[in-house]
Write an enzyme that holds these catalytic residues in place. Sequence first.
Site, mmCIF file in Angstrom:
data_model
loop_
_atom_site.group_PDB
_atom_site.id
_atom_site.type_symbol
_atom_site.label_atom_id
_atom_site.label_comp_id
_atom_site.label_asym_id
_atom_site.label_seq_id
_atom_site.Cartn_x
_atom_site.Cartn_y
_atom_site.Cartn_z
ATOM 1 N N ASP A 63 0.889 -1.159 0.000
ATOM 2 C CA ASP A 63 0.000 0.000 0.000
ATOM 3 C C ASP A 63 0.924 1.205 0.000
ATOM 4 O OD1 ASP A 63 -1.584 2.177 0.628
ATOM 5 O OD2 ASP A 63 -2.777 1.129 2.132
ATOM 6 N N ALA A 66 -5.045 18.013 -8.605
ATOM 7 C CA ALA A 66 -4.159 18.545 -7.565
ATOM 8 C C ALA A 66 -3.056 17.561 -7.209
ATOM 9 C CB ALA A 66 -4.973 18.894 -6.318
ATOM 10 N N SER A 67 -3.395 16.278 -7.097
ATOM 11 C CA SER A 67 -2.393 15.275 -6.730
ATOM 12 C C SER A 67 -1.364 15.083 -7.833
ATOM 13 C CB SER A 67 -3.081 13.943 -6.401
ATOM 14 O OG SER A 67 -3.740 13.406 -7.533
ATOM 15 N N LYS A 68 -1.790 15.178 -9.096
ATOM 16 C CA LYS A 68 -0.859 15.024 -10.208
ATOM 17 C C LYS A 68 0.034 16.263 -10.349
ATOM 18 C CE LYS A 68 -2.140 10.907 -11.451
ATOM 19 N NZ LYS A 68 -1.240 9.748 -11.227
ATOM 20 N N TYR A 89 -7.833 14.775 -8.199
ATOM 21 C CA TYR A 89 -6.947 14.085 -9.135
ATOM 22 C C TYR A 89 -5.951 15.070 -9.737
ATOM 23 C CZ TYR A 89 -5.544 10.983 -12.959
ATOM 24 O OH TYR A 89 -4.821 10.203 -13.833
ATOM 25 N N SER A 117 -0.802 12.759 -15.831
ATOM 26 C CA SER A 117 -2.014 12.806 -16.648
ATOM 27 C C SER A 117 -2.099 14.171 -17.323
ATOM 28 C CB SER A 117 -3.237 12.606 -15.745
ATOM 29 O OG SER A 117 -4.431 12.988 -16.386
#
Length: 271
Positions: free
Chosen positions: A63, A156-158, A154, A141
């Site tokens: 994980d 923001a994390s990328k 999504y 992405s």
Amino acid sequence: MKTLKGKIIVITGASSGIGEAMAREYAAAGAKVVLGARSVEKLQQITAEIQSKGGQAAFAGVDVTCPEECRRLIDTAVSTFGGIDVLICNAGLSMRAAFEEVDLKVLHKLMDVNFWGAVNCCKYALPYIRESKGSIVGISSVAGLHGLPGRTGYSASKYAMTGFLETLRIENLKRGIHVMIACPGFTASNVRFSALTADGSQQGETPRDESKMMTAEEVAHRVERGILKRKRLCLMEIEGRATYFFKKFCPSFVDKMFYFVMSKEPDSPFK
């Protein structure tokens, strides 16, 4: 690097989709692949199939939000094959919900997996990547190039992963490390079916036509070419290249186009 033959490649999120496709293709090319994901049963199956075809593979259940499990994945690669040449941070979650409706726990989960998962793995792999003057690859992405409505967590994390990896590249500028950000567009893979909705449940059936998307195998092949050419940025289709180009000169146009495209999705919150 002219070929992946003999290279030791660690891949997270390797139990399905793009990660599985990379593991199979790179092993077929002669690489020694180390698979990481939460689904140990699926990893065992993929590893056994690679080995049955003469490939070299190992795995560790991981994980990526847990630093100690990421350390164990890296240790598995080193103890089994003797080092690491390429780390591919592919584990990821997607989402589909307007920000005003989404539960904050969903955004935290996206950041934990997509951003912190990459950070955790890089922390323990970096000494070995330095030694081999190898590659670190982040599977980002098009949503990591320009904000995508309905995918705040999504995007923001990328973006965060991109900023982290670009800084890592600069810090190691004189150590011979290659860092690449790979940006697929919409891809037909399991990550779309497991995308989180506003309350954190999985969306299940995707609202987009999977037949018109890139396949996971196409993404794997383009990432391989990017690694061999030691690219900084790997854009994979016309939408990604257009986004990257037009954002420089007319970002407001890209805003409108993204809004228009996402408003056409079935059940879109944007009309």
